[in-house]
Enzyme design. Structure first.
Site, PDB file in Angstrom:
ATOM      1  N   GLU A 241      43.023  36.867 -61.286  1.00  0.00           N
ATOM      2  CA  GLU A 241      42.950  37.312 -62.675  1.00  0.00           C
ATOM      3  C   GLU A 241      41.490  37.509 -63.062  1.00  0.00           C
ATOM      4  O   GLU A 241      40.841  36.569 -63.568  1.00  0.00           O
ATOM      5  CB  GLU A 241      43.566  36.256 -63.592  1.00  0.00           C
ATOM      6  CG  GLU A 241      45.026  35.990 -63.305  1.00  0.00           C
ATOM      7  CD  GLU A 241      45.784  35.787 -64.610  1.00  0.00           C
ATOM      8  OE1 GLU A 241      46.875  36.329 -64.729  1.00  0.00           O
ATOM      9  OE2 GLU A 241      45.260  35.116 -65.509  1.00  0.00           O
TER      10      GLU A 241
ATOM     11  N   HIS B 267      43.784  28.711 -65.616  1.00  0.00           N
ATOM     12  CA  HIS B 267      43.617  30.017 -66.257  1.00  0.00           C
ATOM     13  C   HIS B 267      42.211  30.093 -66.862  1.00  0.00           C
ATOM     14  O   HIS B 267      41.679  29.088 -67.329  1.00  0.00           O
ATOM     15  CB  HIS B 267      44.687  30.212 -67.343  1.00  0.00           C
ATOM     16  CG  HIS B 267      44.687  31.606 -67.887  1.00  0.00           C
ATOM     17  ND1 HIS B 267      43.777  32.014 -68.820  1.00  0.00           N
ATOM     18  CD2 HIS B 267      45.467  32.687 -67.598  1.00  0.00           C
ATOM     19  CE1 HIS B 267      43.995  33.300 -69.102  1.00  0.00           C
ATOM     20  NE2 HIS B 267      45.017  33.730 -68.367  1.00  0.00           N
TER      21      HIS B 267
HETATM   22  P1  PGA Z   1      47.007  40.051 -70.382  1.00  0.00           P
HETATM   23  O1  PGA Z   1      46.912  38.543 -69.960  1.00  0.00           O
HETATM   24  O2  PGA Z   1      48.069  40.701 -69.514  1.00  0.00           O
HETATM   25  O3  PGA Z   1      47.406  40.035 -71.827  1.00  0.00           O
HETATM   26  O4  PGA Z   1      45.678  40.679 -70.140  1.00  0.00           O
HETATM   27  C1  PGA Z   1      46.948  38.217 -68.610  1.00  0.00           C
HETATM   28  C2  PGA Z   1      46.666  36.777 -68.364  1.00  0.00           C
HETATM   29  O5  PGA Z   1      45.850  36.165 -69.070  1.00  0.00           O
HETATM   30  O6  PGA Z   1      47.263  36.212 -67.446  1.00  0.00           O
END
Ligand code: PGA
Length: 262
Positions: A173, A101
């Site tokens: 992401e 992540h």
């Molecule tokens: P968020 O986080 O939906 O709060 O933007 C997404 C993530 O970090 O996977």
């Protein structure tokens, strides 16, 4: 229909570093009936902080929701203070390992190389890696988003055999889309990113067929954009943060997704 090919639509959330024991209990209690009523084609998943993963796995034992952890160490055991192994994650009922992540890359020095080692260890343990890749705001501005995410995904899966790909999840992401200050990707941008990842995998492995990686989008997914995102052809599911941290929010997105199952 999104799932007419027999593929499931994955809808899940990482809680990041949030919730206390009582909040976890309340969440599980309220979400259980919702999870119980989901169509078979929806694959729900939850990724709590380590201390609560076992509790969530136990509380939700009666449903098919998969439980994940937010990180692991690539080593099997030994002098790695503060780390958790795949075997430990498996032991407490986790079947998914979130890897790479952007918050781990930014704050904790996770690199493409460590991501790759963790993917290898996860697959070797019989767990499913959920690899997160994403371009930064600068990379987007410089016009190198595709180069960045393709590099990340190719290194993450370096050495992984084609037959293993069916167990792999990759979440696109965009770093610029995540969190309070994030600007959600438009459905078109999300689709473009995932299509680039898909094409990169085909360039490495050839046609994917049954070995298709499950491709998720994450970054400011919420109740108002979930429907449009789900409809994008390359998206197999959503990886949600803030909007699914309360049971009501998660339930609402699950209900939106349920409309796209055959
Ligand atoms: P968020 O986080 O939906 O709060 O933007 C997404 C993530 O970090 O996977």
């Amino acid at each position: 229909m999104k799932t007419s090919s027999g593929k499931k639509l994955w809808i899940g959330s990482s809680w990041k570093m949030n919730k206390t024991s009582s909040e976890v209990e309340r969440f599980c209690e309220q979400i259980l009936p919702v999870l119980n009523d989901l169509p078979d084609q929806i694959q729900s998943f939850l990724i709590p902080p380590f201390p609560y993963a076992q509790k969530v796995a136990q509380e939700l034992e009666s449903v098919t929701t998969r439980i994940g952890v937010q990180n692991i160490c690539w080593a099997e055991s030994g002098p790695f203070t503060g780390e958790v192994s795949c075997a430990m994650a498996k032991d407490i009922g986790a079947s998914i390992v979130e890897i790479g992540h952007s918050e781990r890359r930014y704050w904790f020095g996770e690199t493409d190389d460590t991501v790759n080692k963790k993917v290898r260890a996860t697959l070797d343990s019989g767990l499913s890696p959920l690899v997160c890749v994403g371009d930064t705001a600068d990379e987007k501005q410089w016009g190198v988003s595709v180069e960045s995410i393709v590099r990340q995904v190719k290194i993450a899966l370096y050495g992984i055999e084609k037959v293993e790909l069916g167990r792999v999840l990759v979440a696109y992401e965009p770093v610029w889309a995540i969190g309070e200050n994030g600007i959600p990707a438009t459905p078109h941008e999300a689709e473009e990113g995932l299509k680039a990842i898909y094409d990169a995998l085909v360039s490495v492995y050839g046609e994917l067929d049954a070995n298709k990686v499950t491709l998720l989008y994450g970054g400011s997914v919420h109740q108002d954009n979930a429907e449009e995102l789900i409809q994008q052809p390359t998206i197999d599911g959503l990886f949600i943060g803030r909007a699914a941290w309360q049971p009501e929010g998660y339930a609402e997105i699950l209900s939106i997704a349920s409309r796209y199952t055959s």
